[in-house]
Scaffold this motif. Structure first.
Motif, PDB file in Angstrom:
ATOM      1  N   UNK A 103       0.815  -1.223   0.000  1.00 48.12           N
ATOM      2  CA  UNK A 103       0.000   0.000   0.000  1.00 48.12           C
ATOM      3  C   UNK A 103       0.842   1.264   0.000  1.00 48.12           C
ATOM      4  N   UNK A 104       2.053   1.172   0.520  1.00 49.81           N
ATOM      5  CA  UNK A 104       2.949   2.334   0.569  1.00 49.81           C
ATOM      6  C   UNK A 104       4.199   2.044  -0.246  1.00 49.81           C
ATOM      7  N   UNK A 105       4.746   3.100  -0.816  1.00 52.48           N
ATOM      8  CA  UNK A 105       5.900   2.930  -1.711  1.00 52.48           C
ATOM      9  C   UNK A 105       6.964   3.969  -1.378  1.00 52.48           C
ATOM     10  N   UNK A 106       8.201   3.558  -1.546  1.00 53.66           N
ATOM     11  CA  UNK A 106       9.330   4.474  -1.348  1.00 53.66           C
ATOM     12  C   UNK A 106      10.172   4.484  -2.626  1.00 53.66           C
ATOM     13  N   UNK A 107      10.437   5.677  -3.118  1.00 56.12           N
ATOM     14  CA  UNK A 107      11.254   5.834  -4.315  1.00 56.12           C
ATOM     15  C   UNK A 107      12.454   6.717  -3.979  1.00 56.12           C
ATOM     16  N   UNK A 108      13.590   6.398  -4.570  1.00 53.77           N
ATOM     17  CA  UNK A 108      14.799   7.196  -4.357  1.00 53.77           C
ATOM     18  C   UNK A 108      15.371   7.643  -5.698  1.00 53.77           C
ATOM     19  N   UNK A 109      15.849   8.880  -5.715  1.00 54.61           N
ATOM     20  CA  UNK A 109      16.416   9.449  -6.935  1.00 54.61           C
ATOM     21  C   UNK A 109      17.777  10.061  -6.644  1.00 54.61           C
ATOM     22  N   UNK A 110      18.722   9.796  -7.534  1.00 52.39           N
ATOM     23  CA  UNK A 110      20.034  10.441  -7.446  1.00 52.39           C
ATOM     24  C   UNK A 110      19.956  11.795  -8.148  1.00 52.39           C
ATOM     25  N   UNK A 111      20.581  12.794  -7.550  1.00 47.81           N
ATOM     26  CA  UNK A 111      20.646  14.128  -8.146  1.00 47.81           C
ATOM     27  C   UNK A 111      22.093  14.533  -8.362  1.00 47.81           C
ATOM     28  N   UNK A 112      22.353  15.137  -9.512  1.00 53.03           N
ATOM     29  CA  UNK A 112      23.646  15.776  -9.750  1.00 53.03           C
ATOM     30  C   UNK A 112      23.448  17.272  -9.588  1.00 53.03           C
ATOM     31  N   UNK A 113      24.153  17.883  -8.649  1.00 50.69           N
ATOM     32  CA  UNK A 113      23.950  19.297  -8.318  1.00 50.69           C
ATOM     33  C   UNK A 113      24.952  20.193  -9.042  1.00 50.69           C
TER      34      UNK A 113
END
Length: 440
Positions: A103-113
């Motif tokens: 029912x719940x989801x976790x997403x992760x994203x890499x960022x280049x700053x």
């Protein structure tokens, strides 16, 4: 929904997005109800399909679609609100044991700053700003060109040095059949020229294409062959002479001056040459300014030091195109594009620091100046403002033209900034000297 960020270092971060059932359930239910209203399933009337059957058939696909929409909207909003200056696009991290049945989801994203840095326009060694002028030889050649252009053709029976021979080049195997007017002076080598000198209408001259002209590009014009073919073409062609003409030069008199520049604008050969020099200076000025832009760009890239999120950018390049690249291909692509990326960042910093901007009124005036220049080339020296406004409005209604002209105008503003701030040294050179010094 909850969004958090972990800064790995100054150039890399990971954004974590937690999505709960409450965030997406209403949207999913609405879409499924719309599906139910319009579903055509054998055995059921339209709009009366059991919701359980609709959920079984479409539920998972709708869930995935709505969660992804919600995720992208939330991520974009977060980046905007947090004022994060990112390079490329966020890259989703692979997650083990991810399950759409939860029912719940976790997403992760890499960022280049984007890196933080300062840009200085101060330079110890002056950069050369070339002022390119027309040399005497160039001016004399231009005078002769104008005399030829406005001169007369006198028909002749026998070709001599300096004449023009009109005829047809032909080679059936290569599919060549091209009518051409060929100045004998364009032909390379005494052996080839001798075949044309003394020729009469009706004569058939056989020559080899290889080495026929000083410049292989002349083969494109006279034989009407494609660029790639012209460079490797080594065949015999027949040239059937149809007519021979002598170019009689126009007199350097007031009649010619008035044709060229308008009544009374130029009244002597000296003034004609001054006018040629003036027009050349305008044309060459653009080349001198472009070289200045190039040289300042190189100086700024060399003197402005900062790190980039190299590993992130290589990973982003791998997946950014239509075709996924290998790690080695992405690394090579990054190395080719790194210099350009660095200057994009430097340029953006300069624009921000010096508050350079392209306003619509500036863009419109810039477009009208370009239109005015083009019309002048075709003899329309004093177009009406309404005509210029109408043409500019048509041009600026197209996004691609707005983008192109905006870039040109911003380059002009940067050039003005460089001329004001950078340590420059003006150097007057002829065009030939400029080419030798810069390109050789």
């Amino acid at each position: 929904m909850n969004i958090t960020r972990e800064n790995i270092d100054e150039l890399n971060a990971v954004v974590k997005v937690d999505i709960t059932k409450e965030d997406y359930s209403g949207k999913v239910e609405k879409v499924l109800k719309d599906y139910r209203k319009n579903a055509n399933i054998p055995g059921f009337r339209k709009g009366h399909v059991p919701m359980g059957m609709v959920k079984k058939q479409y539920g998972k696909a709708v869930l995935v679609d709505e969660v992804n929409k919600l995720l992208q909207d939330a991520l974009n909003k977060y980046l905007t609100e947090e004022k994060l200056d990112v390079l490329g696009n966020p890259l989703p991290k692979e997650q083990e044991n991810f399950d759409w049945d939860n029912d719940t989801y976790t997403f992760e994203f890499e960022l280049g700053l984007s890196p933080q840095f300062e840009v200085s326009l101060e330079n110890k060694e002056p950069i050369t700003h070339y002022k390119i002028v027309a040399g005497e030889e160039m001016v004399e050649n231009q005078v002769k060109t104008l005399q030829k252009q406005y001169g007369k053709l006198i028909s002749k029976e026998v070709a001599e040095e300096g004449d023009q021979v009109t005829g047809t080049f032909k080679n059936e195997e290569e599919g060549i059949e091209a009518k051409a007017t060929l100045p004998i002076e364009k032909i390379k080598g005494k052996k080839n020229k001798d075949k044309f000198i003394g020729a009469k209408a009706g004569d058939v001259i056989t020559v080899k294409t290889k080495g026929l002209f000083e410049d292989d590009h002349d083969l494109m014009e006279f034989l009407q062959v494609e660029h790639d073919k012209a460079h490797d073409l080594d065949v015999e062609v027949e040239f059937t002479v149809s007519e021979i003409n002598q170019q009689e030069l126009a007199d350097l008199d007031q009649e010619l001056f008035d044709k060229l520049f308008g009544k009374g604008e130029v009244t002597s050969v000296t003034e004609l040459k001054d006018k040629i020099k003036e027009d050349a200076a305008k044309q060459f000025g653009q080349q001198g300014d472009q070289q200045l832009l190039n040289d300042v760009t190189e100086m700024l890239i060399e003197n402005t030091r900062f790190d980039l999120p190299k590993e992130f950018l290589q990973k982003w390049i791998q997946t950014a195109g239509e075709k996924e690249l290998s790690e080695e291909e992405a690394r090579e692509e990054y190395e080719k594009s790194e210099k350009g990326l660095r200057f994009q960042l430097i340029e953006g910093k300069l624009i921000a620091d010096h508050k350079l901007e392209v306003k619509f009124e500036d863009l419109k005036a810039f477009a009208k100046d370009r239109i005015r220049e083009q019309m002048a080339q075709f003899g329309q020296m004093n177009p009406e403002e309404k005509e210029l406004d109408d043409i500019a409005a048509r041009i600026l209604s197209r996004q691609d033209e707005v983008k192109r002209l905006s870039e040109q105008l911003m380059n002009q503003k940067l050039l003005e900034l460089y001329k004001e701030k950078v340590n420059l040294e003006e150097k007057e050179v002829t065009y030939e000297e400029f080419v030798k010094e810069v390109y050789q």
